[in-house]
Design an enzyme around this catalytic site. Structure first.
Site, PDB file in Angstrom:
ATOM      1  CD  GLU A   1     -13.769 -39.826   5.690  1.00 23.67           C
ATOM      2  OE1 GLU A   1     -13.587 -40.670   6.581  1.00 23.67           O
ATOM      3  OE2 GLU A   1     -14.722 -39.019   5.693  1.00 23.67           O
TER       4      GLU A   1
ATOM      5  CG  HIS B   1     -20.231 -11.602  -4.897  1.00 22.65           C
ATOM      6  ND1 HIS B   1     -20.087 -10.974  -6.111  1.00 22.65           N
ATOM      7  CD2 HIS B   1     -21.558 -11.842  -4.753  1.00 22.65           C
ATOM      8  CE1 HIS B   1     -21.281 -10.825  -6.670  1.00 22.65           C
ATOM      9  NE2 HIS B   1     -22.185 -11.351  -5.871  1.00 22.65           N
TER      10      HIS B   1
ATOM     11  CE  LYS C   1     -12.783 -41.658  13.523  1.00 25.31           C
ATOM     12  NZ  LYS C   1     -13.760 -42.668  13.016  1.00 25.31           N
TER      13      LYS C   1
END
Length: 311
Positions: free
Chosen positions: A92, A121, A226
């Site tokens: 961000e 793994h 948003k």
């Protein structure tokens, strides 16, 4: 706290410290660790500045343009969530379209990872032999368990020894195949060391942002998301109003997606209107009386009940 402080950089404020305190974590020790790290990062001697060294490693490993991903592997169960925290902090902060001079640069560092002791793994085969588009950060913790609490799995070899061997073996295997890695080492996981780690990475992000000439402390992409979400919810209210009006007619008037879009005066948003109706139908808030969601223009829909107060 100032309203311009982003969530990703508020871990050492009341936002992060209050939840920590409620869990019984010694927040004074966290702050002490962060303070010690900040003090170390104030030196102008680069080789003695941990955050500057880390930022320069990122710059070197990714050519200063985010050409490689950052894989974070902490070798301690209690640091399970640390790579996810770094994912937000780094991505961000550094994922920006424009630099400080207004040039389009599309910068960023992609971060992923998990607990090294088990989840490696899922990664190591590709990291060693696959596409070389990453660098690894190992987070090493020297103390295994409190004295007297580590069990021998075989004579002279404890659980912690196996974990140590896995980290060092993985690091060596990657190095043997020319895969870059960084190792950040702490003595043990304590509130103080966690506070220091948070401060280290916060400062490294700021320094790296300076190196590539971007603003690490705004998030226009998040704000755009948003804003778009707000527009979707506003459109949903219009869709509900149109469907309610049709549902209050006698007889009920099922509508096609195109008819809903036309009555909403939003023909350009027909795909989003379909997604809204699909979501509403899946949650029993609308009835599809004809057609199938697999063929959006075949469906006809209404609310199933009339809300007279909304007409």
């Amino acid at each position: 706290m100032f309203d311009w402080v982003g969530g990703r950089t508020s871990e050492m404020s009341a936002v992060g410290l209050l939840p920590a305190a409620l869990q019984g974590i010694d927040i004074k020790e966290m702050l002490a660790g962060a303070s010690l790290m900040d003090e170390a990062n104030r030196t102008t001697v680069v080789r003695s500045n941990p955050a500057a060294l880390l930022a320069l490693c990122w710059y070197w490993a990714s050519d200063g343009v985010g050409s490689k991903d950052m894989v974070v592997l902490p070798y301690k169960d209690s640091l399970l969530l640390f790579s996810r925290y770094l994912q937000q902090l780094v991505m961000e902060s550094l994922g920006k379209e424009f630099d400080l001079d207004g040039n389009q640069v599309n910068q960023g560092l992609t971060v992923y990872g998990n607990k090294g002791s088990t989840d490696q793994h899922a990664y190591i085969q590709q990291l060693r032999e696959g596409v070389h588009n990453f660098f690894v950060t190992f987070i090493e913790v020297l103390r295994d368990r409190p004295p007297g609490h580590d069990w021998e799995l075989e004579p002279g070899v404890t659980c912690g020894d196996y974990l140590f061997g896995m980290l060092q073996g993985t690091r060596s295997a990657l190095y043997a195949n020319n895969r870059e890695s960084i190792t950040v080492t702490v003595q043990e996981v304590t509130p103080r060391s966690v506070g220091a780690l948070i401060a280290l990475y916060e400062r490294a992000v700021g320094i790296y942002a300076s190196l590539i000439n971007i603003n690490a402390y705004h998030q226009p992409g998040v704000e755009a998301g948003k804003k778009a979400a707000g527009e979707v919810l506003a459109l949903q209210k219009r869709v509900l109003a149109v469907l309610n009006e049709a549902s209050c007619k006698e007889p009920v008037e099922p509508l096609t997606i195109d008819e809903v879009a036309e009555r909403c005066r939003a023909a350009e948003d027909v795909e989003m209107i379909y997604k809204i109706i699909e979501h509403m139908a899946a949650n029993d808030r609308a009835l599809i009386v004809e057609g199938s969601c697999g063929s959006p223009r075949s469906i006809k829909v209404f609310l199933g009940e009339c809300n007279v107060d909304e007409v």
